[in-house]
Design a protein around this motif. Structure first.
Motif, PDB file in Angstrom:
ATOM      1  N   GLU A 177       0.955  39.554  27.259  1.00  0.00           N
ATOM      2  CA  GLU A 177       0.002  39.072  26.356  1.00  0.00           C
ATOM      3  C   GLU A 177      -0.211  37.772  27.000  1.00  0.00           C
ATOM      4  O   GLU A 177      -1.235  37.144  26.755  1.00  0.00           O
ATOM      5  CB  GLU A 177       0.825  38.943  24.946  1.00  0.00           C
ATOM      6  CG  GLU A 177       0.830  40.059  24.013  1.00  0.00           C
ATOM      7  CD  GLU A 177       1.820  41.053  24.506  1.00  0.00           C
ATOM      8  OE1 GLU A 177       2.857  40.644  25.042  1.00  0.00           O
ATOM      9  OE2 GLU A 177       1.773  42.297  24.044  1.00  0.00           O
ATOM     10  N   PHE A 192      -8.463  40.127  24.550  1.00  0.00           N
ATOM     11  CA  PHE A 192      -7.139  40.892  23.908  1.00  0.00           C
ATOM     12  C   PHE A 192      -7.989  42.063  23.367  1.00  0.00           C
ATOM     13  O   PHE A 192      -7.299  43.302  23.511  1.00  0.00           O
ATOM     14  CB  PHE A 192      -6.891  40.100  22.621  1.00  0.00           C
ATOM     15  CG  PHE A 192      -5.594  39.250  23.267  1.00  0.00           C
ATOM     16  CD1 PHE A 192      -4.250  39.640  23.532  1.00  0.00           C
ATOM     17  CD2 PHE A 192      -5.775  37.780  23.418  1.00  0.00           C
ATOM     18  CE1 PHE A 192      -3.277  39.009  23.985  1.00  0.00           C
ATOM     19  CE2 PHE A 192      -4.544  37.108  23.810  1.00  0.00           C
ATOM     20  CZ  PHE A 192      -3.436  37.532  24.047  1.00  0.00           C
ATOM     21  N   ASP A 198      -8.089  44.424  26.409  1.00  0.00           N
ATOM     22  CA  ASP A 198      -6.814  45.039  26.844  1.00  0.00           C
ATOM     23  C   ASP A 198      -6.133  46.017  25.925  1.00  0.00           C
ATOM     24  O   ASP A 198      -5.788  47.162  26.109  1.00  0.00           O
ATOM     25  CB  ASP A 198      -5.885  43.869  27.015  1.00  0.00           C
ATOM     26  CG  ASP A 198      -4.348  44.353  27.853  1.00  0.00           C
ATOM     27  OD1 ASP A 198      -4.761  45.030  28.800  1.00  0.00           O
ATOM     28  OD2 ASP A 198      -3.517  43.972  27.102  1.00  0.00           O
ATOM     29  N   ILE A 199      -6.552  45.695  24.521  1.00  0.00           N
ATOM     30  CA  ILE A 199      -5.827  46.610  23.616  1.00  0.00           C
ATOM     31  C   ILE A 199      -6.711  47.881  23.207  1.00  0.00           C
ATOM     32  O   ILE A 199      -6.328  48.868  23.171  1.00  0.00           O
ATOM     33  CB  ILE A 199      -5.553  45.758  22.212  1.00  0.00           C
ATOM     34  CG1 ILE A 199      -4.472  44.482  22.554  1.00  0.00           C
ATOM     35  CG2 ILE A 199      -5.090  46.757  21.045  1.00  0.00           C
ATOM     36  CD1 ILE A 199      -4.549  43.844  21.428  1.00  0.00           C
TER      37      ILE A 199
END
Lengths: 290, 463
Positions: free
Chosen positions: A3, A254, A257-258
Motif C-alpha cells: 500500500e 489505489f 491497484d485494487i
C-alpha cells in the motif's frame, strides 16, 4: 508495504499534476480565462523538450531553463493578441472557452503537421531507473519531476505573497473591479499572470516529455483531467489545485491497484461528479486566496 | 455568484466531453484490431476515388472495388493496404492481365467509418457493378462490409479482421489471409515454449503468467485466448468458449489478469501491480506498439524481470529505438516478415516473397511492410480464384476457394492458404520473432523456411 508503494507512486504523480493544474487555475483566478488550450501548450513544451533531448542530447532539466522563459513570452504574446479585445464582453468567460477551444485545435493541427502523429517520449537514462529502499522503489524521473514541481510551486507562492506584482495578482483574483479602483493595473497583472500560467505549462510540459508518451491530440485527455482537478479544488484556488491533484492522483493509483487500471481514469470524473452534487464550489472554492 | 456556478457547470461538462474526445486518440497498427470509432462520424459517403490499372490486356476490364480507411483512425494501415493492392494489380497487368482482360482497381476512402464502408460496398456491387471485392482494414470495418458482400453473393477476402466473432456468423464468402484469428495467438506462444522445451533451451519453463491487455477488440481477443474467456457472437445467441485457455493447456497458472483503458498513462502503477504478482511469463496484448513501449519502460523502472515477455506489437524498428536495449529478449508474433521467403504464384508463375519485396521497393522507392504484404497476398488469392474458376462469377470463385486443401492450396507470398468452413486458414502458425541484441530474429516455427535462430531464454536482465 504494498500500500505504501502505491501511495508513493500516487503522490509522485500528484506532484506533477499539481504543477500542470496550477497554471490553469491561476489563469482562471486572475483573468477568468478558462484556458482549454492549456493542455496543448503543455504538449508544445513537451515537444520542445523532446527534440532538445533527441536531437541535441540536452537533458529536459536543462532545456527547462530556456523553455520556461520562452513559454512566458509566448503567453504574454498570446494574451496581448487575443484577450483584451473581448475583455469588455458580458459573455467574457464563455468567449474565452470558445476562443481557447479553437486555439487548442489550431495548436493540435500545427503540432500534427510539424511533428506528425507518432508517439514521443524523451528517454533520459533516469527515466527507467529507480531508487530502491528495501522492497520499495522510488522512480527517479517521477521523483525529480515532483521535487521540481514543489520548488516551482513554492516559488509561485512566494511571488504571489511577497512581490508587488504578486499582490496585484492576488488583489485581482479577489476582486477585479476593486483592484482596478485602488490602482492595480489589471491589464498588466493579467498579462503577467497569463505569462506565468504559460511558464508553468512550459515546466510541466518539459516534465511530461519523459514521464508520459504523447502525441498532438493527447492534450484533450490532459485538459480533461486538469479541469477535474481544479473543479475539485475550487476554481481559481491555487491551494485547491494542489490538494485536488494530490488527492486524486493517490486515489486513482489505489483504484488502479485494487480494481484494475480501467477504473483509474474514471476516478477523476466520478469525484468531479460527486463534488458538483455535494459541494459545487469545490474544496477551497469560497476563498479566492492563495 | 451565479456566473461562477455557470462556469463550474461549463467546466464540468467540458471535462467529461473532453475525456470522451481524448479516447478517440488511439493509434493502431498491424491488424488494427478495430479499437474505437472516431468522434467525428460523417455518415454520407463522398471520399476520394482513385483508379489503378486497366491497361494489361484487351477487352472489358475486370473491375475490382476496395473500400479502405485512407483517412481517420486507421489511415496509416489503410493507405498501405491501398498501396499493396495497387502494386499487385500493376503486377498482374504487366503480366497480361487476368483471363486476358486488364484489371482495374477502384479504391475509395471510407474514412475509417463503418457506415461509409457499408454504403461504399453496396455501391461497388449495385452501381459500379464491380466483378471482385478486395477486403478492407480492421475487424471493425470488415464486420459490416463482409455482411453486405455475403448478402450479394460476393467473395470477401479479408486482409485484416482477426477477431473470432467475425468468423462465427455462418458466412460462406469470407476467406482470411492471415494465419489465425487473434484469439489463437496464444497458441503460438505456448507452442514455441513447448518446442524449445523439447530442445533443452527452455529448461526451466515458466509456471505462472500475467496477462495484460488494452481495452480494444484485437487485444481483448488475444487475451481471451490466453485466459480462456468466452466470445459472444453478435446478432446470434452463439457463444464460443475458449476455456481453459492456452496457458492452462500448457500447465501455466494465471496469477494476474488486467485490462488497461484507452488513453492510459499511469504505467508505473500497472507495472508495480504486475511485479507484485511475481509472474514468470508476461503476455502484453495491444494493437499499439507505443503502449507496449510505455509498459516495458515502466517494467524496467520497477525492475521486474520475468523469465519471458511476449508482446503482440513491437516488431518495428521504432520499438527498439525507443527502448534502447530494453527490447532485448522480448518476443512478438508476426504475420509477415521479409526473411520468410514463401513461394507464391502470380499469373501462373512462381512469385516469391523476395520477388514482392524487390518489385515493390523498385516501384515505390521504399521497402514494404506487412500492411502492404497482406493485401498483396489477398490480391494473389483472388487472382488465383479467377484463374481457377475460369470466370469472375463469384459463386464459382467461392466454390473454388472453398475447394482448396493443404495439398492444393492458394499460394501467396505469405505462404499457402486453405480454409475451414468458416473461412479460417488450416494449419498455419504465426511467425514468432525475438529481439536479440538489437536484431529482430526469427525464432519460430522452426523448419518452414531457412533463417531461424534459437530462442533466447530466460529473457536477459534489463540493460
Amino acid at each position: 508495504m504494498a500500500e505504501l508503494q502505491v501511495a508513493i507512486l500516487g503522490l509522485l504523480l500528484g506532484g506533477v499534476f499539481a504543477l500542470m493544474a496550477s497554471g490553469l487555475t491561476l489563469m482562471f483566478g486572475v483573468m477568468r480565462v478558462v484556458n482549454l488550450a492549456h493542455g496543448a501548450f503543455i504538449l508544445l513544451a513537451a515537444y520542445a523538450a523532446f527534440f532538445a533531448h533527441d536531437l541535441f542530447d540536452i537533458d529536459p532539466f536543462i532545456s527547462l531553463l530556456v523553455i520556461i522563459p520562452a513559454m512566458f513570452l509566448l503567453g504574454v504574446l498570446v494574451y496581448a493578441t487575443l484577450f483584451p479585445r473581448i475583455e469588455s464582453s458580458p459573455r467574457y468567460v464563455e468567449m474565452t472557452v470558445l476562443l481557447t477551444f479553437g486555439l487548442a485545435f489550431v495548436l493540435e493541427g500545427l503540432m500534427g503537421f510539424a511533428f506528425t502523429g507518432i508517439f514521443r517520449t524523451a528517454n533520459p537514462s533516469y527515466a527507467t531507473e529507480a531508487f530502491l529502499i528495501g522492497d520499495l522503489f522510488i522512480p527517479k524521473a517521477q521523483l525529480f519531476a515532483s521535487l521540481l514541481s514543489v520548488v516551482l510551486l513554492v516559488g509561485l507562492w512566494a511571488f504571489l505573497r511577497f512581490s508587488r506584482n504578486g499582490s496585484g495578482v492576488r488583489a485581482t483574483m479577489q476582486n477585479r473591479s476593486a483592484a482596478q479602483i485602488v490602482g492595480v493595473n489589471v491589464r498588466r497583472v493579467s498579462t503577467i499572470s497569463f505569462g506565468i500560467g504559460m511558464a508553468l505549462a512550459g515546466a510541466s510540459g518539459t516534465l511530461l516529455s519523459f514521464l508520459f508518451p504523447f502525441f498532438p491530440s493527447r492534450h484533450w485527455q490532459w485538459i480533461a483531467i486538469l479541469l477535474a482537478l481544479i473543479v475539485l479544488g475550487g476554481l481559481g484556488s491555487l491551494k485547491g489545485a494542489i490538494v485536488g491533484a494530490l488527492l486524486l492522483a493517490v486515489l486513482s493509483s489505489f483504484v488502479s491497484d485494487i480494481f484494475g487500471p480501467v477504473w483509474a481514469p474514471m476516478t477523476f470524473f466520478l469525484v468531479l461528479f460527486l463534488m458538483l452534487l455535494i459541494r459545487p464550489q469545490g474544496l477551497f472554492g469560497k476563498e479566492l486566496r492563495v | 455568484m451565479s456566473s461562477r456556478k455557470a462556469s463550474i457547470a461549463i467546466l464540468a461538462v467540458l471535462a467529461l466531453v473532453l475525456a470522451a474526445c481524448g479516447e478517440t486518440a488511439t493509434t493502431t497498427t498491424a491488424d488494427g484490431g478495430a479499437t474505437t470509432t472516431s468522434g467525428e462520424s460523417p455518415t454520407t459517403d463522398a471520399g476520394d476515388t482513385t483508379t489503378t490499372g486497366g491497361d494489361g490486356g484487351d477487352g472489358e476490364p475486370i473491375v475490382v472495388g476496395a473500400s479502405l480507411p485512407l483517412t481517420g483512425e486507421f489511415s496509416i494501415a489503410g493507405s498501405k493496404h491501398a498501396a499493396g493492392y495497387e502494386f499487385c494489380v500493376d503486377e498482374i497487368n504487366a503480366r497480361g492481365g487476368l483471363l486476358g482482360r486488364p484489371v482495374e482497381l477502384i479504391v475509395e476512402d471510407n474514412r475509417s467509418d463503418p457506415e461509409v464502408v457499408v454504403s461504399q460496398t453496396e455501391r461497388f456491387i449495385n452501381v459500379e457493378n464491380v466483378d471482385i471485392l478486395f477486403g478492407t482494414f480492421s475487424s471493425l470495418l470488415t464486420f459490416p462490409a463482409s455482411a453486405v458482400a455475403q448478402q450479394n453473393g460476393m467473395v470477401y477476402p479479408v486482409p485484416s479482421g482477426g477477431a473470432l466473432r467475425l468468423w462465427e456468423r455462418g458466412f460462406d464468402n469470407m476467406f482470411y489471409f492471415q494465419q489465425k484469428p487473434a484469439e489463437f495467438t496464444g497458441e503460438s506462444v505456448v507452442n514455441l515454449l513447448d518446442y524449445y522445451g523439447g530442445e533443452g533451451i527452455v529448461d526451466d519453463p515458466p509456471t505462472t503468467a500475467a496477462v495484460v491487455n488494452a481495452d480494444d477488440f484485437f487485444a481483448q481477443a488475444i487475451a481471451n485466448g490466453f485466459v480462456g474467456g468466452e466470445v459472444t457472437i453478435p446478432d446470434s445467441d452463439k457463444v464460443v468458449d475458449l476455456a481453459p485457455g492456452f496457458l492452462a493447456d500448457a500447465g501455466i497458472d494465471l496469477v494476474f489478469d488486467e485490462v488497461w483503458p484507452i488513453g492510459y498513462t499511469d504505467w508505473l502503477t500497472l507495472a508495480n501491480s504486475i511485479r507484485s504478482s511475481g509472474a514468470e511469463l508476461l503476455a502484453i496484448a495491444s494493437a499499439s506498439p507505443d503502449e507496449v513501449i510505455s509498459l516495458v519502460r515502466a517494467l524496467q523502472t520497477v525492475d521486474y524481470n520475468p523469465k519471458a515477455i511476449y508482446a503482440s506489437q513491437g516488431a518495428q524498428t521504432e520499438f527498439a529505438e525507443a527502448l534502447e536495449g530494453g527490447e532485448n529478449g522480448i518476443f512478438i508474433h508476426s504475420v509477415w516478415a521479409p526473411t520468410a521467403n514463401f513461394e507464391g504464384q502470380l499469373a501462373g508463375d512462381t512469385y516469391t516473397n523476395q520477388d514482392f519485396i524487390d518489385g515493390y521497393t523498385e516501384a515505390n522507392g521504399a521497402a514494404p511492410d506487412e500492411d502492404e504484404a497482406i493485401p498483396f497476398a489477398v490480391c494473389q488469392g483472388m487472382e488465383q480464384a479467377v484463374i481457377g474458376a475460369e470466370t469472375t462469377d463469384n459463386a464459382a470463385m467461392i466454390e473454388w476457394l472453398r475447394g482448396r486443401t493443404e495439398a492444393d492450396p492458394v499460394k501467396t507470398i505469405m505462404g499457402d492458404f486453405s480454409w475451414d468452413d468458416r473461412g479460417l486458414p488450416i494449419g498455419r502458425d504465426y511467425l514468432v520473432v525475438q529481439w536479440q541484441e538489437g536484431t529482430l530474429e526469427f525464432v519460430f516455427p522452426v523448419g518452414e523456411f531457412p533463417g531461424t535462430v534459437d530462442f533466447v531464454f530466460p529473457k536477459p536482465e534489463w540493460q
